[in-house]
Motif scaffolding. Structure first.
Motif, PDB file in Angstrom:
ATOM      1  N   VAL A 120      33.286  39.902  47.931  1.00 15.37           N
ATOM      2  CA  VAL A 120      33.178  40.365  46.547  1.00 15.37           C
ATOM      3  C   VAL A 120      32.184  39.463  45.835  1.00 15.37           C
ATOM      4  N   ALA A 160      31.138  44.880  45.787  1.00 13.31           N
ATOM      5  CA  ALA A 160      31.752  44.422  47.035  1.00 13.31           C
ATOM      6  C   ALA A 160      30.969  45.004  48.197  1.00 13.31           C
ATOM      7  N   LEU A 191      37.341  48.165  49.883  1.00 12.02           N
ATOM      8  CA  LEU A 191      36.213  47.591  49.166  1.00 12.02           C
ATOM      9  C   LEU A 191      35.893  48.313  47.867  1.00 12.02           C
TER      10      LEU A 191
END
Length: 366
Positions: A85, A65, A157
């Motif tokens: 992603v 990500a 993330l």
């Protein structure tokens, strides 16, 4: 052209080397991404150990990500600053698989640069290949826009990285491939990162019983945290007999999340009449799985594979983000260790020993 550090595999079997590599500017339909986090997956280890033969030299990693840095011409899906992603189910959107709703089976070369073109990644003028057309163990990614999905910026993330492989593979196998029904009985063989996602996927789908099978007590304990109703220690008992005894004849759905011939056969043997076994793990190339033929037609059992959870990742991953943000999908407990890029080989040693669910490489800005 930009330069970035990356983990490169030059020999298979071999060891990852941390090198400075050259990354080209994004061309048409390409996106440059600053990597924030990347998970260590067992399929990466298969390439490192030579169980599958990759194109070398290779930038390993695919569970990733990051944040968009720049876009090439004809890109209108993302813009700089978007959180994304990566997923190795890169799709062309035009082949027979894509247009019939199976983009996870797409193998079109149209998402790659044309032969003879300047490579996306290189070192000393030599092309570097990208694992899964991503190459996630690098500070920067240069990928086709169909290799990424835009996500809610509220999503952390480091946890989002897990969605692109381990989570979509496990949860997707439950939702998309097997289509587990509410009240069903489920057995899961292997409680690593993918298996734990199968466990929680079955719970979210409404399974009445979720039986986790593993050789390690620590992983079985973790499986209970993810919702397993019963556990079987396969180091102490015959797993097939134990599951059939617990369920009085077998489960409706069994999942193999290790990647071994033996455990794939066990998943099939655990089934009740009419049951479906789904093999998720990467069984080494050349292996054959043996089944009792009468179970296929008299007992109407099924054995099927699942490629990346039969995902439509631009549809599925945002739904998984919503499940996480809503408190229904557990990603926090999947991360067993946070490491730097320089520690990647040690991370794979721990993965091989079965000591972790997922290690995540954190890059600057995580």
């Amino acid at each position: 052209m930009t330069r970035a550090r990356a983990a490169v595999l030059r020999d298979s079997p071999g060891r990852l080397e941390i090198e400075e590599i050259d990354i080209d500017l994004p061309d048409s339909k390409e996106v440059l991404v600053r990597t924030v986090a990347s998970g260590l997956c067992h399929s990466d280890l298969h390439f490192i150990e030579g169980k599958y033969t990759p194109q070398l030299p290779l930038v390993v990693g695919h569970e990733v990500a990051g944040v968009v840095e720049a876009v090439g011409s004809d890109v209108d899906y993302v813009k700089p600053g978007d959180h994304v992603v990566g997923c190795l189910s890169v799709f062309c959107g035009e082949c027979a698989y894509c247009v019939t709703g199976r983009p996870y089976l797409c193998r079109s070369i149209s998402v790659k640069r044309a032969p003879g073109s300047k490579p996306r990644l290189s070192s000393g003028g030599v092309e570097l290949h990208q694992n899964g057309q991503l190459g996630g163990f690098a500070e920067m990614l240069l990928v086709h826009e169909h290799a990424i999905v835009r996500i809610d910026p509220e999503m952390p993330l480091d946890r989002a990285a897990l969605l692109g492989c381990g989570t979509i593979t496990g949860v997707g196998a439950v939702f998309n491939t097997a289509k587990v029904t509410p009240g069903a009985t489920v057995a899961v063989i292997g409680c690593g990162g993918v298996g734990l996602n199968v466990v929680q996927g079955a719970v979210i789908a409404g399974a009445s019983r979720v039986i986790a099978v593993d050789l390690l007590a620590s992983k079985l304990e973790l499986a209970r945290r993810f919702g397993a109703t019963e556990t079987v220690d396969a180091s102490q008992v015959n797993a097939v007999d134990a599951v059939r005894e617990i369920t009085d004849g077998g489960v409706e759905f069994a999942f193999e999340a290790i990647g071994l011939k033996t455990t794939a056969e066990q998943a099939f043997e655990m089934l009740a009449r009419g049951g479906t076994a789904t093999v998720i793990g990467l069984i080494p190339a050349g292996e054959r799985v043996s089944l009792l033929a009468s179970d296929l037609w008299v007992a109407e059992k099924r054995l099927q594979g699942s490629s990346m959870g039969s995902n439509r990742f631009r549809y599925d991953i945002p739904r998984l983000v919503d499940l996480y943000l809503g408190g229904r999908l557990n990603l926090d407990d999947l991360i067993s260790a946070r490491i730097t890029l320089d520690e990647v080989n040690d991370g794979f040693s721990r993965l091989k020993a079965g000591a972790v669910a997922r290690s995540v490489i954190e890059f600057d800005g995580c």
